[in-house]
Design a protein around this motif. Structure first.
Motif, mmCIF file in Angstrom:
data_model
loop_
_atom_site.group_PDB
_atom_site.id
_atom_site.type_symbol
_atom_site.label_atom_id
_atom_site.label_comp_id
_atom_site.label_asym_id
_atom_site.label_seq_id
_atom_site.Cartn_x
_atom_site.Cartn_y
_atom_site.Cartn_z
ATOM 1 N N SER A 247 10.777 3.209 -6.242
ATOM 2 C CA SER A 247 9.833 3.463 -6.970
ATOM 3 C C SER A 247 10.209 3.334 -8.391
ATOM 4 N N HIS A 250 11.686 -0.168 -8.944
ATOM 5 C CA HIS A 250 10.401 -0.715 -10.078
ATOM 6 C C HIS A 250 10.281 -0.275 -10.814
ATOM 7 N N HIS B 161 6.812 -2.423 -13.168
ATOM 8 C CA HIS B 161 6.998 -2.716 -12.255
ATOM 9 C C HIS B 161 5.687 -2.045 -11.195
ATOM 10 N N ILE B 162 5.547 -1.103 -12.169
ATOM 11 C CA ILE B 162 4.506 -0.131 -12.074
ATOM 12 C C ILE B 162 3.735 0.210 -10.100
ATOM 13 N N HIS B 164 4.559 -1.273 -7.700
ATOM 14 C CA HIS B 164 5.176 -0.798 -6.733
ATOM 15 C C HIS B 164 5.457 0.935 -6.871
ATOM 16 N N MET B 165 5.108 1.323 -7.573
ATOM 17 C CA MET B 165 6.209 2.795 -6.760
ATOM 18 C C MET B 165 5.113 3.240 -5.658
ATOM 19 N N SER B 166 5.734 3.948 -4.635
ATOM 20 C CA SER B 166 5.194 4.025 -3.357
ATOM 21 C C SER B 166 4.260 5.550 -3.541
ATOM 22 N N VAL B 167 3.192 5.689 -2.965
ATOM 23 C CA VAL B 167 2.118 7.082 -3.364
ATOM 24 C C VAL B 167 1.719 6.967 -1.717
ATOM 25 N N MET B 168 1.759 6.214 -0.750
ATOM 26 C CA MET B 168 1.475 6.775 0.389
ATOM 27 C C MET B 168 2.605 6.085 1.575
ATOM 28 N N PRO B 169 3.473 7.342 2.490
ATOM 29 C CA PRO B 169 4.223 6.364 3.493
ATOM 30 C C PRO B 169 3.092 5.755 3.900
ATOM 31 N N GLY B 177 5.170 -6.399 0.967
ATOM 32 C CA GLY B 177 6.076 -6.368 1.973
ATOM 33 C C GLY B 177 6.077 -5.007 2.613
ATOM 34 N N ASN B 178 6.100 -4.134 1.771
ATOM 35 C CA ASN B 178 5.762 -2.770 1.797
ATOM 36 C C ASN B 178 4.774 -2.171 2.097
ATOM 37 N N ARG B 243 -4.273 9.788 -9.861
ATOM 38 C CA ARG B 243 -3.028 10.353 -9.083
ATOM 39 C C ARG B 243 -1.786 9.316 -9.389
ATOM 40 N N MET B 246 -1.319 10.477 -12.938
ATOM 41 C CA MET B 246 0.027 11.009 -13.755
ATOM 42 C C MET B 246 1.058 11.513 -13.597
ATOM 43 N N SER B 247 1.397 10.684 -11.638
ATOM 44 C CA SER B 247 2.822 10.252 -11.786
ATOM 45 C C SER B 247 3.726 9.720 -13.230
ATOM 46 N N LEU B 248 3.194 8.614 -13.590
ATOM 47 C CA LEU B 248 3.919 8.190 -14.453
ATOM 48 C C LEU B 248 3.884 8.523 -15.688
ATOM 49 N N TYR B 277 -8.257 14.322 -12.084
ATOM 50 C CA TYR B 277 -7.202 14.220 -11.538
ATOM 51 C C TYR B 277 -6.648 14.965 -12.480
#
Lengths: 326, 326
Positions: A247, A250, B161-162, B164-169, B177-178, B243, B246-248, B277
């Motif tokens: 993450s 990216h 490229h925000i 493609h920040m992973s927010v949920m496995p 592709g992810n 959510r 908030m991460s950003l 949130y």
């Protein structure tokens, strides 16, 4: 006389001080257990005492300034610690002014993740690079970023709180109060908690056998001895770190990701899993990013705090605008 | 003669061109449906044709340069499009050189999220601010960042490229592709997909009744009419966006977060949920960040691409180092 900076790394457990030259060499070093419950004045006395002791033993140096790395979030523009959960009495505390009152040298203050990033950038694994993401994986997860040849600070100097990127809705409880933060899922603390739970659930592991305690070192040791559950735990940790790092890759497009903190002692075991995640799941243009271990070990923050002093001296109005290459 | 820049916003669906002055005023504008399947030479002809048409109708302007926003990830240092899923034949394509060959004016090239961030920063919701996170929530999720008064570019200019920040496995499948990317969970596309599934699962909604199609506008319209399922869907979307934002906010510590893209048409409905949130779950020091709607609407990218030209002219060696305030 040799020009040096006093670097201070204030943590919830240890407070460290060092005399550091402009090349990042640590000439003398001292540390103490942080008297975290005793309030800020006592902690300030500890910092001052460590620095005084080092200077007394090194009479031939000339001090340019004092750089202090402290746990965030700290508003480094105002010089105020907003809310430090690991240190009693530091909420709304004017840390920079209080430090300045104790020292006859100019004081610079930095959030700890950023200070460690500066240390690795100026003197460690990220030298001569313009884009670096530093993360520390330890009790919590923290970080700092260098982008386009400059330290990223953001509003109030609080950028880089990457441990509170949400990676799982309703995930594990985080010390910040939220659930599913990168820190809550991927820190050394989280890793140890998972190992303890797994040892109870699964009989087929040496972990916790005969009531033995389980810390992260025990898991890595058991993994090296071929314990299946321990290896699974380590592989899961590498995947969690790999996903969080992907993450950040990216988001920042760094040249390099530098991992420090306690878990980086086992970097060689974790690295293949982290790299495998990036190679499989990052977008193709980002896959060649390098993931490396911090080169300065425990000293990234100390050296980075000292580096601040030299940077501030060269460009006092805005040391972040100082060209990187010296 | 009035000095203007030609701004080009190349997207997978539309290609837009405009004549823009240094204050961000759009003097003339034209667009065309992108001939995305026909290969890059055809798309270049479309861009050139739109620009020529605008210039023919405005004979009294003096062109400073051409700024082009294009879908990423693009290596803007080398000027090469690495891999654009929405445009056939753009993998490894030397886009900047090919554009330059068509125009007698200097060409600047930018990843689309960064271009739109520049547009909002110079002319829109982020004027006079030093720290801005821009996100576009539309077919996908993209973004761009201004930090410490400068555009964040990173290695190869690919930062931001925000989506493609992973927010949920193991979450929803992403076009990259992810699984579980912010884009895969929070984009307009993801929102519409969730609505269609929910309409099938739940009888008690007007959505999809009598075989009606469901797009995001239908969900917001039904929500306004009091449809419970539609309101639930919108509240969920606001929470996913909250959510991610908030991460950003923890990562960048911005003064402001600017939301553009198709879903920002419903910003007033989404904003309370996003803000709730942040107010509940961000760390206290970050909670006062402002979340606002993009002020330039569809024109953020066009105006930002044009702004590049003026910035590049003033500081050709490194336009990112140009002081922001004009």
């Amino acid at each position: 006389m040799k020009q040096i900076a006093i670097g201070i790394d204030l943590g919830g457990t240890q407070v460290r001080a060092a005399l550091v030259d402009e090349q990042g060499n640590i000439l003398a070093r001292a540390e103490d257990r942080t008297d975290a419950a005793a309030g800020p004045e006592r902690v300030l006395s500890q910092i001052h005492g460590l620095a005084e002791g080092l200077l007394a033993a090194s009479p031939t140096v000339s001090v340019v300034g004092v750089g202090v790395s402290a746990p965030g979030p700290i508003d480094t523009v105002a010089g105020v610690a907003s809310d430090v959960p690991t240190l009693a009495g530091f909420a709304g505390f004017p840390l920079k002014a209080k430090l300045q009152a104790r020292f006859p040298f100019p004081v610079s203050l930095e959030n700890d993740g950023i200070a460690a990033a500066i240390g690795e950038w100026r003197f460690g694994a990220g030298r001569a690079l313009d884009n670096l993401v530093y993360l520390t994986v330890s009790t919590g997860i923290g970080g700092g970023i260098v982008a386009d040849g400059r330290v990223l600070r953001g509003r109030k100097g609080m950028a880089g709180h990457i441990g509170h990127m949400s990676v799982m809705p309703d995930g594990a409880l985080c010390p910040c109060g939220n659930r599913g933060c990168f820190e809550a899922c991927g820190s050394g603390t989280a890793f140890t908690l998972r190992a303890r739970m797994r040892a109870i659930e699964c009989g087929e592991t040496v972990l916790g056998r005969d009531g033995a305690t389980i810390d992260s070192q025990h898991v890595f040791a058991a993994a090296r001895q071929g314990d299946r559950v321990a290896n699974q735990l380590v592989d899961e940790e590498a995947e969690i770190l790999g996903r969080g790092i992907m993450s950040l890759v990216h988001i920042f497009s760094p040249d390099i990701v530098v991992m420090g903190g306690g878990l980086s002692n086992e970097f060689d075991r974790l690295h293949p899993g982290i790299e495998a995640y990036i190679a499989r799941w990052a977008m193709p243009a980002f896959r060649d990013v390098k993931i490396v271990r911090a080169a300065m070990g425990q000293n990234s923050g100390l050296a980075g705090a000292a580096a601040l002093v030299f940077l501030a001296e060269k460009s006092p109005r805005d040391y972040s605008r100082q060209p990187r290459k010296t």
